[in-house]
Design a protein around this motif. Structure first.
Motif, PDB file in Angstrom:
ATOM      1  N   MET A   1       0.839  -1.185   0.000  1.00  0.00           N
ATOM      2  CA  MET A   1       0.000   0.000   0.000  1.00  0.00           C
ATOM      3  C   MET A   1       0.885   1.249   0.000  1.00  0.00           C
ATOM      4  O   MET A   1       1.854   1.328   0.735  1.00  0.00           O
ATOM      5  CB  MET A   1      -0.906  -0.017   1.227  1.00  0.00           C
ATOM      6  CG  MET A   1      -1.832   1.155   1.302  1.00  0.00           C
ATOM      7  SD  MET A   1      -3.084   0.815   2.544  1.00  0.00           S
ATOM      8  CE  MET A   1      -3.798   2.395   2.659  1.00  0.00           C
ATOM      9  N   VAL A   2       0.544   2.189  -0.821  1.00  0.00           N
ATOM     10  CA  VAL A   2       1.343   3.397  -0.966  1.00  0.00           C
ATOM     11  C   VAL A   2       1.194   4.283   0.272  1.00  0.00           C
ATOM     12  O   VAL A   2       0.095   4.477   0.785  1.00  0.00           O
ATOM     13  CB  VAL A   2       0.923   4.164  -2.241  1.00  0.00           C
ATOM     14  CG1 VAL A   2       1.597   5.510  -2.331  1.00  0.00           C
ATOM     15  CG2 VAL A   2       1.239   3.337  -3.474  1.00  0.00           C
TER      16      VAL A   2
ATOM     17  N   ILE B   1       6.283   2.069  -7.141  1.00  0.00           N
ATOM     18  CA  ILE B   1       6.709   0.758  -7.645  1.00  0.00           C
ATOM     19  C   ILE B   1       7.054  -0.185  -6.491  1.00  0.00           C
ATOM     20  O   ILE B   1       6.630  -1.349  -6.474  1.00  0.00           O
ATOM     21  CB  ILE B   1       7.889   0.914  -8.623  1.00  0.00           C
ATOM     22  CG1 ILE B   1       7.398   1.557  -9.921  1.00  0.00           C
ATOM     23  CG2 ILE B   1       8.570  -0.427  -8.889  1.00  0.00           C
ATOM     24  CD1 ILE B   1       8.508   2.057 -10.832  1.00  0.00           C
ATOM     25  N   ALA B   2       7.801   0.310  -5.518  1.00  0.00           N
ATOM     26  CA  ALA B   2       8.188  -0.531  -4.384  1.00  0.00           C
ATOM     27  C   ALA B   2       6.972  -0.926  -3.546  1.00  0.00           C
ATOM     28  O   ALA B   2       6.809  -2.113  -3.195  1.00  0.00           O
ATOM     29  CB  ALA B   2       9.210   0.204  -3.512  1.00  0.00           C
ATOM     30  N   ASP B   3       6.142   0.045  -3.236  1.00  0.00           N
ATOM     31  CA  ASP B   3       4.986  -0.243  -2.373  1.00  0.00           C
ATOM     32  C   ASP B   3       3.956  -1.136  -3.048  1.00  0.00           C
ATOM     33  O   ASP B   3       3.304  -1.948  -2.380  1.00  0.00           O
ATOM     34  CB  ASP B   3       4.317   1.057  -1.918  1.00  0.00           C
ATOM     35  CG  ASP B   3       5.089   1.738  -0.797  1.00  0.00           C
ATOM     36  OD1 ASP B   3       6.106   1.180  -0.346  1.00  0.00           O
ATOM     37  OD2 ASP B   3       4.680   2.835  -0.378  1.00  0.00           O
TER      38      ASP B   3
ATOM     39  N   SER C   1      -4.468   8.694  -9.341  1.00  0.00           N
ATOM     40  CA  SER C   1      -4.386   7.279  -9.002  1.00  0.00           C
ATOM     41  C   SER C   1      -4.248   7.008  -7.499  1.00  0.00           C
ATOM     42  O   SER C   1      -4.699   5.969  -7.023  1.00  0.00           O
ATOM     43  CB  SER C   1      -3.171   6.636  -9.707  1.00  0.00           C
ATOM     44  OG  SER C   1      -3.359   6.627 -11.101  1.00  0.00           O
ATOM     45  N   TYR C   2      -3.636   7.965  -6.767  1.00  0.00           N
ATOM     46  CA  TYR C   2      -3.250   7.640  -5.381  1.00  0.00           C
ATOM     47  C   TYR C   2      -3.713   8.613  -4.304  1.00  0.00           C
ATOM     48  O   TYR C   2      -3.653   8.278  -3.118  1.00  0.00           O
ATOM     49  CB  TYR C   2      -1.742   7.464  -5.280  1.00  0.00           C
ATOM     50  CG  TYR C   2      -1.294   6.200  -5.958  1.00  0.00           C
ATOM     51  CD1 TYR C   2      -1.464   4.975  -5.327  1.00  0.00           C
ATOM     52  CD2 TYR C   2      -0.766   6.221  -7.233  1.00  0.00           C
ATOM     53  CE1 TYR C   2      -1.085   3.789  -5.944  1.00  0.00           C
ATOM     54  CE2 TYR C   2      -0.379   5.050  -7.858  1.00  0.00           C
ATOM     55  CZ  TYR C   2      -0.545   3.838  -7.218  1.00  0.00           C
ATOM     56  OH  TYR C   2      -0.180   2.675  -7.833  1.00  0.00           O
ATOM     57  N   LEU C   3      -4.124   9.793  -4.660  1.00  0.00           N
ATOM     58  CA  LEU C   3      -4.505  10.751  -3.591  1.00  0.00           C
ATOM     59  C   LEU C   3      -5.938  11.224  -3.742  1.00  0.00           C
ATOM     60  O   LEU C   3      -6.552  11.178  -4.727  1.00  0.00           O
ATOM     61  CB  LEU C   3      -3.554  11.945  -3.586  1.00  0.00           C
ATOM     62  CG  LEU C   3      -2.103  11.613  -3.252  1.00  0.00           C
ATOM     63  CD1 LEU C   3      -1.250  12.867  -3.331  1.00  0.00           C
ATOM     64  CD2 LEU C   3      -1.955  10.977  -1.882  1.00  0.00           C
TER      65      LEU C   3
END
Length: 141
Positions: free
Chosen positions: A1-2, A64-66, A139-141
């Motif tokens: 999860m980011v 990418i990592a999360d 996409s994320y916020l």
């Protein structure tokens, strides 16, 4: 999860860099000839562009990592992974990959930087960074 807090911090920094660059871009007094002669402004723009590109890469690498996406093999590949995962549009990919290559020039070939190229990027390519930021926010916020 980011990590939304970290992502928000990076977006805030990127917004500041874009704002700073936009102020110079929109200053009618800073023509190409003045830009070439004004070492302080030129170096300020170069460094702020560098920080903005680093920030876009940090944001992409964090996502990418999360999300446990494929590990990129280069800075340029960070954007390829994001496009493959439908985080950024295919239309943005080429411009963002050019930004990654430009970052390498700023970092490694700084003595050979052409002021006309920097000026052109300042005048024509800030929208690429803004588009990237909007896609990440969507996409994320």
């Amino acid at each position: 999860m980011v990590d939304h807090k970290l992502l928000t911090q990076k977006i805030t920094l990127l917004t500041e860099y874009i704002k700073d660059l936009t102020e110079i871009r929109d200053n009618a007094a800073i023509t190409l000839s003045i830009f070439k002669e004004d070492k302080v402004t030129r170096r300020y723009v170069e460094r702020t562009l560098h920080l903005a590109v680093e920030c876009t890469l940090d944001i992409g690498s964090h996502i990418i990592a999360d999300e446990k996406f494929r590990e990129p093999i280069s800075n340029k590949d960070v954007f390829t992974v994001l496009a493959d995962e439908k985080i950024i549009t295919p239309q943005s990919l080429a411009a963002l990959q050019k930004m990654a290559k430009f970052r390498n020039v700023l970092v490694h070939d700084y003595a050979k930087i052409d002021p006309e190229i920097i000026y052109s990027i300042l005048k024509k390519n800030l929208k690429d960074i803004e588009d990237y930021m909007e896609q990440i926010i969507k996409s994320y916020l």
